[in-house]
Design an enzyme around this catalytic site. Structure first.
Site, PDB file in Angstrom:
ATOM      1  N   GLU A 336       1.053  -1.722  -0.149  1.00  0.00           N
ATOM      2  CA  GLU A 336       0.137   0.035   0.474  1.00  0.00           C
ATOM      3  C   GLU A 336       0.941   1.121  -0.203  1.00  0.00           C
ATOM      4  O   GLU A 336       1.806   1.300   0.488  1.00  0.00           O
ATOM      5  CB  GLU A 336      -0.603  -0.192   1.222  1.00  0.00           C
ATOM      6  CG  GLU A 336      -1.502   1.556   0.909  1.00  0.00           C
ATOM      7  CD  GLU A 336      -2.557   1.429   2.616  1.00  0.00           C
ATOM      8  OE1 GLU A 336      -3.093   0.016   3.298  1.00  0.00           O
ATOM      9  OE2 GLU A 336      -2.516   2.222   2.687  1.00  0.00           O
ATOM     10  N   GLU A 341      -2.721  11.117   3.447  1.00  0.00           N
ATOM     11  CA  GLU A 341      -3.925  11.341   4.060  1.00  0.00           C
ATOM     12  C   GLU A 341      -3.585  12.507   5.020  1.00  0.00           C
ATOM     13  O   GLU A 341      -2.747  13.030   5.739  1.00  0.00           O
ATOM     14  CB  GLU A 341      -3.570   9.536   4.947  1.00  0.00           C
ATOM     15  CG  GLU A 341      -4.116   8.241   3.838  1.00  0.00           C
ATOM     16  CD  GLU A 341      -3.553   7.542   5.541  1.00  0.00           C
ATOM     17  OE1 GLU A 341      -4.473   6.935   5.658  1.00  0.00           O
ATOM     18  OE2 GLU A 341      -2.866   7.096   5.906  1.00  0.00           O
TER      19      GLU A 341
END
Length: 454
Positions: A336, A341
């Site tokens: 990932e 974020e």
């Protein structure tokens, strides 16, 4: 998002009362201002090169030349030589690196800058004050462009970002940071195109043609001019049940296709305070999530996503990637890559992380970038990706470099095809408690662009 399937000599001291036209030079310095303004004999860029604009300029990297040439400091305190020699009050910063401490009334600093092109720029200053704040002037070649109030932030290392807009001429100029009223610390100033970061030209051209020291060819882009292209994107719907309720992070939202659309050449993902139900439960919030799984894959190269983030208590927007072999090599073995974020209601921090076998969840390899308010304008969230190397960037500023050696004896999981995901989660392990009064809230995306090395 780290779940199973979601986952930078001489001269007289200046008067405190300055003309708009001679803001940061003292009386004697003004007489020989040509040398100071052009970076001549007595003043020159620190490190030898002008600071590029758009970009970030660290407070401690003021020009060389000394008192009354590159700075005026009435409360000198750098006798220990922190970071560099001189009398400017440089100290260790709680956010990393250094800051200039205790900017008092009448003091100033200069920075030689090279402005890429003339235009209106957003200027973000990172400041802190435990003594009532003050005012700061932003100047170019001795002309005051804007004056910004600095608030009392509650502590000398309690940092906040204050912003304004300024008109800059292209080419090399001397930036001045001066004060009429003082009592604050200064960490950095960052220039980006007005209302945004990175200076998007709006014509599809590459605003970072030499990012990471390489030349790039655009291989694919989505400018969101003609709706959501279902040949490229597919929707995730629901809350992850029955296999991964809360999408592995105790998230509160149910994703709905109707929360994703395009308008005015932008992708909109809207988080809402609304109740929906399905066979697995009732959810008090809805949002949107799209992905390029099995459709538009990427292995190595560069990805730019230009976005404006939502501002609402509890939101957790993300721009991220998963290995397309996730159905065979489940998370985290598939790998990932979290390009961006934003969580815990900290609108000025972007987090970039990789997750893989033995370094996932809270053990992911991560770095953060503290910048302007990412909910106030558009910014470029970027990754450059090579065999055994991943680098994260924000507005062309390097955030972190991660190599295969950083995972030790664990498997490096990033040499295969990956797909891109755009979503806004609500609540969960990182999203904090939502406030219904803050909704709806949107993440807006101007474009997604894929590049390969030229």
């Amino acid at each position: 998002m780290h779940d199973d399937k979601q986952t930078a000599g001489d001269g007289v001291a200046p008067s405190n009362k300055r003309l708009k036209r001679r803001g940061f030079l003292g009386t004697t310095a003004a007489l020989v201002g040509s040398m100071a303004v052009t970076g001549g004999v007595n003043a020159a860029p620190y490190g030898g090169s002008a600071h590029p604009v758009p970009g970030r300029i660290e407070a401690e990297d003021y020009d060389t030349g000394g008192q009354n040439w590159s700075y005026y400091d009435a409360t000198s305190g750098n006798t220990g030589g922190a970071y560099r020699d001189g009398d400017v009050d440089i100290e260790t910063c709680s956010e990393g690196g250094y800051n200039v401490g205790w900017i008092d009334a009448g003091e100033w600093l200069t920075y030689t800058m090279n402005v890429d092109s003339a235009g209106t720029y957003q200027a973000d200053l990172r400041v802190a004050s435990g003594g009532g704040g003050g005012t700061v002037n932003i100047e170019s070649d001795q002309t005051v462009l804007a004056t910004v109030d600095v608030p009392d932030t509650g502590g000398w290392q309690s940092w906040e970002t204050v912003s304004t807009e300024v008109d800059l001429d292209g080419g090399q100029h001397v930036l001045g940071i001066s004060t009429d009223t003082g009592g604050f610390n200064f960490n950095w100033i960052e220039f980006s195109s007005s209302g945004s970061g990175g200076g998007d030209s709006g014509d599809g051209s590459d605003d970072y043609p030499n990012l990471d020291g390489n030349s790039w060819n655009l291989t694919w882009s989505d400018e969101f001019d003609d709706g959501v292209d279902t040949n490229t994107w597919s929707y995730d719907v629901g809350n992850g049940c029955p296999d991964l309720c809360g999408w592995g992070n105790d998230e509160l939202q149910s994703y709905q296709q109707g929360n994703v659309w395009t308008e005015n050449g932008r992708l909109i993902i809207e988080a809402r305070d609304e109740t929906v139900s399905n066979e697995y439960g009732t959810y008090d919030y809805t949002s949107g999530k799209i992905k390029t799984e099995d459709k538009k894959l990427k292995q190595y190269g560069r990805i730019d996503v230009r976005a404006k983030l939502p501002k609402a208590a509890g939101v957790w927007p993300a721009i991220w990637m998963l290995g397309n072999d996730i159905d065979e090599d489940t998370w985290p073995d598939c790998g990932e890559i979290d390009i961006m974020e934003n969580f815990e209601n900290d609108w000025t921090t972007s987090h970039s992380t990789i997750h893989g076998p033995g370094y996932s969840g809270g053990g992911g390899i991560s770095a953060s970038y503290s910048g302007p308010d990412f909910t106030a304008g558009f910014h470029d969230f970027q990754v450059t990706w090579y065999q055994d190397v991943v680098k994260f960037w924000v507005d062309g500023n390097l955030v972190n470099t991660i190599t295969a050696s950083d995972v030790g004896s664990n498997t490096w999981a990033f040499n295969d095809d990956f797909y891109l995901i755009l979503n806004v989660a609500i609540g969960g392990t990182l999203g904090s408690t939502p406030d219904p009064a803050d909704y709806p809230a949107r993440m807006e995306v101007e474009h997604v662009r894929y590049y390969d090395l030229a």
